[in-house]
Design an enzyme around this catalytic site. Structure first.
Site: not given
Ligand code: PGA
Length: 253
Positions: A216, A9, A98, A100, A170, A11, A176
């Site tokens: 991560s 991904n 996701h 985000e 996730e 992003k 991240g």
């Protein structure tokens, strides 16, 4: 049989030129170094989809994903991109839900369900993301939280629709942050997810569902994570932007 998948991904990263070099490097490394039965997915930003797709066309291990899709079919939705548009430029998978997008774009469970349904109807395979924030884990409510996310979006799919999806676990606190879930924490959540899915659909369908770990994941921890019984690969953010790291993760099965 359950499919093994490593998905990158990207992003909102990389210029157009950088994106093309990255995918060419990955494509070459996968051709030269990856023998096993693993599907490699790259999810570049929208404007690069077609060019990136063309570059990986001749490699049957490589597949193209979009990072998002509209919950509407077509019409006056400025800035949105529909499932049929994605399909028409060669996209096969689409990341849906996701954290985000849930956080910054307030996408709710019903919206995610609509996105999955429309995508599947167009022949795309959703990668449905779920995962708990740190406060839920600290309060020991992580299973309940993820179970509810599945119930609120995935459970409304039909059996046939469910067969088309990939699930990605996730944990938000691991995305991240450089902080990975331990292989034991990830495995127990993956087993829990599979059990919930077997109640919503059936045991065989749940057994065959690919469940990816994300957060991560890197060349140093991928092998131990992928060795777990219910972990079928990874959804990779940061490490997917480096061809060497991404390929080493793909080789971790
Ligand atoms: P990360 O991102 O690998 O950079 O933690 C994972 C993701 O958000 O899909």
């Amino acid at each position: 049989m359950r499919k093994k998948i490593v998905a990158g991904n990207w992003k909102m990263n990389k210029s157009y030129e950088e994106a093309l070099s990255l995918v060419s490097e990955i494509d070459n490394m996968v051709k030269d170094e990856v023998n096993g039965d693993v599907a490699v997915i790259v999810a570049p930003p929208f404007p690069y989809l077609q060019s990136v797709g063309k570059l990986v066309q001749g490699n049957d291990k490589m597949h193209l994903a979009a990072q998002n899709v509209s919950e509407y079919e077509s019409g006056a939705y400025t800035g949105d991109v529909s499932a049929s548009m994605l399909k028409s430029v060669g996209v096969e998978y689409v990341i849906i839900g996701h954290s985000e997008r849930r956080l910054y774009h307030h996408e709710d469970a019903q919206t995610l369900y609509k996105k999955m349904k429309l995508s599947i109807a167009q022949g795309l395979k959703p990668i449905f993301c779920c995962g708990e924030p740190l406060e839920e884990r600290d309060a020991d409510r992580h299973f309940e939280y993820v179970g509810q996310q599945l119930k609120d979006s995935v459970s409304y799919l039909s059996n046939q629709e469910f067969d088309q999806i990939v699930v990605a676990y996730e944990p938000i606190w691991a995305i991240g942050t450089g902080k990975t879930a331990s292989s034991q924490q990830a495995q127990e959540m993956h087993a829990y997810i599979r059990e919930q899915l077997s109640r919503m659909f059936d045991a065989e369908a749940a057994y065959n569902c690919t469940i990816l770990y994300g957060g991560s994941c890197n060349p140093g921890n991928a092998q131990e994570l992928f060795a777990q019984e219910d972990i079928d690969g990874g959804l990779i953010g940061g490490a997917s932007l480096k061809s060497r790291d991404f390929t080493d993760i793909i080789k971790s099965f």
